[in-house]
Scaffold this motif. Structure first.
Motif, PDB file in Angstrom:
ATOM      1  N   GLU A 153      -3.684   4.111  19.786  1.00 16.45           N
ATOM      2  CA  GLU A 153      -3.852   5.049  18.683  1.00 16.45           C
ATOM      3  C   GLU A 153      -3.388   6.440  19.057  1.00 16.45           C
ATOM      4  OE1 GLU A 153      -7.851   5.348  17.434  1.00 16.45           O
ATOM      5  OE2 GLU A 153      -7.433   6.795  15.844  1.00 16.45           O
TER       6      GLU A 153
ATOM      7  N   ALA B 215       1.207   5.544   0.421  1.00 14.29           N
ATOM      8  CA  ALA B 215       0.585   6.623   1.182  1.00 14.29           C
ATOM      9  C   ALA B 215      -0.226   7.552   0.301  1.00 14.29           C
ATOM     10  CB  ALA B 215       1.661   7.422   1.923  1.00 14.29           C
TER      11      ALA B 215
ATOM     12  N   ARG C  14       0.849  -1.188   0.000  1.00 12.55           N
ATOM     13  CA  ARG C  14       0.000   0.000   0.000  1.00 12.55           C
ATOM     14  C   ARG C  14       0.888   1.243   0.000  1.00 12.55           C
ATOM     15  NH1 ARG C  14      -5.230  -1.300   0.820  1.00 12.55           N
ATOM     16  NH2 ARG C  14      -5.636  -3.407   1.614  1.00 12.55           N
TER      17      ARG C  14
ATOM     18  N   GLN D 130       1.667   4.422   5.759  1.00 13.33           N
ATOM     19  CA  GLN D 130       0.737   3.901   4.763  1.00 13.33           C
ATOM     20  C   GLN D 130      -0.641   4.528   4.867  1.00 13.33           C
ATOM     21  OE1 GLN D 130       2.982   2.096   6.324  1.00 13.33           O
ATOM     22  NE2 GLN D 130       4.182   1.506   4.525  1.00 13.33           N
ATOM     23  N   GLN D 131      -0.955   5.173   5.979  1.00 18.34           N
ATOM     24  CA  GLN D 131      -2.242   5.831   6.115  1.00 18.34           C
ATOM     25  C   GLN D 131      -2.318   7.139   5.348  1.00 18.34           C
ATOM     26  OE1 GLN D 131      -2.336   4.944  10.688  1.00 18.34           O
ATOM     27  NE2 GLN D 131      -4.416   5.434  10.072  1.00 18.34           N
TER      28      GLN D 131
ATOM     29  N   LEU E  13       0.226   8.429  13.094  1.00 21.09           N
ATOM     30  CA  LEU E  13      -0.265   7.535  12.055  1.00 21.09           C
ATOM     31  C   LEU E  13       0.899   6.820  11.388  1.00 21.09           C
ATOM     32  CD1 LEU E  13      -2.775   9.989  10.334  1.00 21.09           C
ATOM     33  CD2 LEU E  13      -3.215   8.473  12.272  1.00 21.09           C
ATOM     34  N   SER E  14       0.607   5.664  10.839  1.00 25.46           N
ATOM     35  CA  SER E  14       1.608   4.978  10.033  1.00 25.46           C
ATOM     36  C   SER E  14       1.744   5.686   8.686  1.00 25.46           C
ATOM     37  CB  SER E  14       1.213   3.516   9.820  1.00 25.46           C
ATOM     38  OG  SER E  14       0.021   3.436   9.064  1.00 25.46           O
TER      39      SER E  14
END
Length: 480
Positions: free
Chosen positions: A420, A259, A257, A353-354, A350-351
């Protein structure tokens, strides 16, 4: 018109398995990024490129790019500059590079008026008969008459050729030389992208798949360019060799995935290589496939009149994605500022990939009575009391306050809330000052103070009410 033809090594035979040859399918997807006028003829892909020259930096730049990428996709020859599709196909079958831009692609009128002087006619006259599909069935007969080239075929009496071999041969010959119009069935882009190829040898190490996957990525980026989109998720899968052990299974797959939407071949290959370096094959791989999972619209970058130095180097988002693939998703995080007055929820991590967080309309910062600390604890530390005064490396002296922070009753916390947000301390947060259930609200009710410690310096503490109506003090931050 200006035609180009990319020829694969061998035409399909009658005993070939059903479906498109992998190289031909890959070339078809790849060609659509340059022009919508793409036709598949036997073992070749034809492209009409006259309207696309200015979009790709001119004829020389486009020809160099297509020649390099077509060979990577499995083409054995690429011809350029013919004024008809059949002429481009014949030149590609003969291994000829075609006409240069200086020679010019002659139109039909020019070829009809001056056939002997046209550069394209001179090239076609010297080609063998098998380069024209309509003449292949008659090659043995024509060779016995002493005719071995297209030029010799043109010099034969047309009436006799028509009676002996039919009108299809003359029609194809005239179309190749531009004396008759051509009609092509254009290749339409499939709704989904999925492509497979057979590896030339058995691959035992996963990183070695990256180079073979480049052919699939080139076709994928051509499909995306024709769709004006960019990939956000795709799956690379492989089939294990037939002589594998039962425990290895039929194959494996790797889903990636991104970004943000992209169709940059170099970046996708580097990102795929980083993931493959952390992958182990359970058995040698004999086939490889690529399937597009998700994509989004992506506009092509605009070209400015003046050079822009900002495009130099690799974008930061691509560097972060490669670092995340190399070091692990949990070790590379991206901050997101949130409009919330509770300290624990003012930011999220956030990672990569987000995706890059969208800029939100944050309200202007409100002036507070107390300065904000430079360091905030991930988990508020409960303080001991001595004579109803909080103690941290000695009794604390309250300097300023209180500053009330209250709210968050609408915020329902799940089991993943603490991970989170990277902090705790709400009344319903696990281990927080409230000491309530793990799944509750994020409601807080605190009075913040500035406190002075002779040993620790200036501290940020708060007082809150517990479930049993008793109050407690917590250390939440410190000042540098």
């Amino acid at each position: 018109m200006l035609w180009a033809a990319a020829c694969t090594p061998a035409p399909p035979t009658e005993g070939a398995p059903a479906g498109d040859p992998p190289a031909l399918a890959a070339l078809s997807h790849w060609a659509l990024q340059f022009t919508p006028r793409v036709a598949r003829v036997e073992e070749a892909v034809l492209m009409e490129l006259r309207a696309s020259l200015r979009l790709f930096g001119g004829a020389a730049a486009l020809r160099a790019r297509m020649a390099a990428e077509a060979l990577e996709l499995g083409a054995c020859a690429l011809s350029w500059g013919a004024s008809t599709g059949l002429a481009a196909l014949a030149l590609a079958r003969a291994g000829h590079a075609g006409c240069t831009e200086a020679d010019g692609a002659m139109d039909a009128a020019t070829l009809a008026d001056k056939p002997a002087a046209a550069p394209l006619c001179a090239l076609l006259d010297g080609l063998a008969l098998h380069t024209l599909s309509a003449a292949r069935a008659h090659v043995p007969t024509l060779l016995r008459t002493g005719c071995s080239t297209l030029g010799g075929l043109r010099r034969l009496p047309r009436g006799g050729l028509s009676r002996r071999f039919g009108g299809e041969l003359l029609q194809a010959l005239d179309q190749a030389y531009g004396l008759r119009p051509e009609a092509w069935r254009w290749f339409t882009l499939p709704e989904t992208f999925a492509l497979e190829l057979e590896l030339p040898w058995r691959v035992e190490q996963a990183p070695a798949l990256a180079q073979a996957a480049r052919r699939l990525l080139l076709a994928l980026c051509g499909w995306l360019a024709a769709r004006h989109g960019g990939a956000t998720a795709f799956t690379l899968y492989w089939a294990h060799d037939a002589m594998r052990s039962r425990a290895a299974g039929a194959g494996g797959e790797l889903t990636l995935r991104t970004a943000e939407p992209t169709r940059d071949v170099a970046f996708l290959q580097r990102l795929l290589g980083e993931h493959l370096h952390r992958t182990a094959l359970l058995a040698p791989a004999g086939a490889l496939g690529l399937r597009l999972q998700q994509w989004q619209p992506l506009a092509a970058p605009g070209a400015g009149l003046l050079p822009d130095g900002r495009d130099e180097g690799e974008p930061l988002s691509q560097v972060l994605q490669r670092l995340s693939a190399r070091l692990g998703e949990e070790r590379v995080r991206r901050p997101l500022l949130v409009a919330d007055h509770r300290p624990e929820w003012m930011q999220r991590w956030l990672s990569v990939q987000q995706g890059a967080p969208r800029p939100s309309a944050l309200p202007p910062a409100q002036a507070t009575l107390l300065p904000q600390p430079g360091f905030v604890l991930a988990q508020p530390l409960r303080l001991a009391l001595k004579d109803n005064r909080p103690v941290y490396q000695g009794p604390l002296q309250l300097v300023a306050g209180p500053h009330r922070i209250e709210g968050g009753w609408w915020h329902r916390l799940g089991e993943e809330a603490g991970l989170e947000h990277g902090s705790a301390g709400g009344q319903g947060t696990p281990g927080g000052p409230g000491g309530q259930s793990a799944i509750a609200s994020g409601h807080v009710q605190r009075d913040y103070w500035l406190a002075w410690s002779p040993h620790a310096g200036l501290l940020w503490i708060f007082q809150t009410r517990l479930a049993d109506e008793a109050s407690a003090w917590y250390l939440h931050g410190s000042f540098a």
